[in-house]
Design a protein around this motif. Structure first.
Motif, mmCIF file in Angstrom:
data_model
loop_
_atom_site.group_PDB
_atom_site.id
_atom_site.type_symbol
_atom_site.label_atom_id
_atom_site.label_comp_id
_atom_site.label_asym_id
_atom_site.label_seq_id
_atom_site.Cartn_x
_atom_site.Cartn_y
_atom_site.Cartn_z
ATOM 1 N N ILE A 27 35.960 36.931 29.851
ATOM 2 C CA ILE A 27 37.182 36.759 30.223
ATOM 3 C C ILE A 27 37.737 37.416 31.359
ATOM 4 O O ILE A 27 37.789 38.918 30.966
ATOM 5 N N VAL A 28 38.283 37.248 32.512
ATOM 6 C CA VAL A 28 38.531 37.815 33.665
ATOM 7 C C VAL A 28 39.901 37.461 34.005
ATOM 8 O O VAL A 28 40.218 36.315 33.940
ATOM 9 N N LEU A 29 40.851 38.383 34.113
ATOM 10 C CA LEU A 29 42.342 38.448 34.468
ATOM 11 C C LEU A 29 42.398 39.078 35.619
ATOM 12 O O LEU A 29 42.127 40.067 35.992
ATOM 13 N N ILE A 30 43.239 38.212 36.655
ATOM 14 C CA ILE A 30 43.488 38.767 38.153
ATOM 15 C C ILE A 30 44.824 38.274 38.118
ATOM 16 O O ILE A 30 45.196 36.979 38.273
ATOM 17 N N PHE A 31 45.600 39.284 38.652
ATOM 18 C CA PHE A 31 47.188 38.729 38.860
ATOM 19 C C PHE A 31 47.205 38.959 40.357
ATOM 20 O O PHE A 31 46.947 39.991 40.894
ATOM 21 N N GLU A 32 48.237 37.953 40.948
ATOM 22 C CA GLU A 32 48.507 38.271 42.337
ATOM 23 C C GLU A 32 47.223 38.283 42.993
ATOM 24 O O GLU A 32 47.150 39.140 44.129
ATOM 25 N N LEU A 33 45.972 37.394 42.961
ATOM 26 C CA LEU A 33 44.808 37.465 43.717
ATOM 27 C C LEU A 33 45.218 37.179 45.398
ATOM 28 O O LEU A 33 46.134 36.211 45.621
ATOM 29 N N GLY A 34 44.612 38.149 46.035
ATOM 30 C CA GLY A 34 45.220 38.047 47.597
ATOM 31 C C GLY A 34 46.060 38.837 47.999
ATOM 32 O O GLY A 34 46.302 39.240 49.181
ATOM 33 N N ILE A 43 47.303 43.157 47.320
ATOM 34 C CA ILE A 43 46.903 44.410 46.850
ATOM 35 C C ILE A 43 48.292 44.763 46.079
ATOM 36 O O ILE A 43 49.231 44.864 46.774
ATOM 37 N N GLY A 44 48.191 45.523 44.758
ATOM 38 C CA GLY A 44 49.122 45.754 44.060
ATOM 39 C C GLY A 44 49.583 47.037 44.665
ATOM 40 O O GLY A 44 48.934 47.922 45.370
ATOM 41 N N PRO A 64 46.984 50.163 43.795
ATOM 42 C CA PRO A 64 46.443 49.925 45.033
ATOM 43 C C PRO A 64 44.791 49.811 44.965
ATOM 44 O O PRO A 64 44.443 50.443 43.798
ATOM 45 N N GLY A 65 44.292 49.036 45.677
ATOM 46 C CA GLY A 65 42.837 48.747 45.499
ATOM 47 C C GLY A 65 42.279 47.469 46.424
ATOM 48 O O GLY A 65 42.508 47.746 47.701
ATOM 49 N N GLN A 66 41.966 46.733 45.710
ATOM 50 C CA GLN A 66 41.601 45.401 46.594
ATOM 51 C C GLN A 66 42.316 44.110 45.989
ATOM 52 O O GLN A 66 43.004 44.139 45.081
ATOM 53 N N PRO A 67 42.499 43.145 47.043
ATOM 54 C CA PRO A 67 43.374 42.250 46.595
ATOM 55 C C PRO A 67 42.899 41.352 45.497
ATOM 56 O O PRO A 67 43.630 40.315 44.798
ATOM 57 N N TRP A 68 41.665 41.405 44.902
ATOM 58 C CA TRP A 68 40.964 40.836 43.722
ATOM 59 C C TRP A 68 40.957 41.854 42.529
ATOM 60 O O TRP A 68 40.473 41.625 41.499
#
Length: 187
Positions: free
Chosen positions: A147-154, A156-157, A66-70
């Motif tokens: 290098i930036v990795l974001i999974f499921e942008l948009g 919230i995990g 949980p945090g932000q969608p990004w």
């Protein structure tokens, strides 16, 4: 000459082991300093899913909490990325589901507004696949070293298995998969 005199010199030597592409997490003497942000959490672990396309002993694991969608993670390389060797990023990924979004972004070392990114989606679940990110449109007059990795942008995990991804072998290639295949006629 012929005397008994001697001299001694003490000097501090710094040995540098820069982090460079490809990122395969196999060097046990290497520090993989991921900086996690807004719910993303990367750790380097022993490969719990060895087999298929990836039999390496160590991999990266991203848990989107949980945090932000990004929420994601960033790692700085020891020198700028050399796109003269290829403009397609490849990355092995183990996803808990089909259709998960994976964003790979490169940034300038000191100015995050200088960046380029591509997003792809997973096509298999619970198996390794080799994803390709087409960076052919990148402005190579800029310097990129992060290098930036974001999974499921948009989205919230929630930190569950459904938001846990394994990745490995981040590297540059010269072409997208299937683009160098010979064509036979008739089609």
């Amino acid at each position: 000459s012929g005397g008994a005199a001697s001299t001694e010199l003490t000097k501090t030597i710094t040995i540098v082991n820069p982090l460079l592409l490809p990122l395969d997490f196999e060097a046990t003497n290497q520090t993989y300093d991921f900086v996690n942000f807004d719910g993303g959490q990367v750790t380097v672990i022993d490969n719990p899913r060895s087999g298929g396309l990836n039999t390496s002993s160590r991999v990266g694991r991203m848990v989107k909490n949980p945090g932000q969608p990004w929420g994601g993670s960033v790692i700085a390389l020891g020198q700028p990325i050399d796109f003269s060797q290829g403009k397609v990023f490849r990355m092995k990924l183990f996803s808990p589901r089909v259709g998960a979004k994976v964003l790979l972004k490169v940034e300038n070392i000191s100015d995050g507004s200088i960046n380029f990114e591509k997003e792809v989606t997973t096509t298999v679940a619970n198996a390794w696949e080799d994803l390709a990110f087409d960076f052919n449109a990148i402005n190579t007059s800029n310097s990129y070293q992060k290098i930036v990795l974001i999974f499921e942008l948009g989205t919230i995990g929630d930190g569950s298995e459904n938001f846990t991804f394994l990745f490995d072998d981040i590297r540059l290639a010269t072409s997208m998969p299937g683009t160098n295949l010979p064509i036979s006629l008739p089609v």
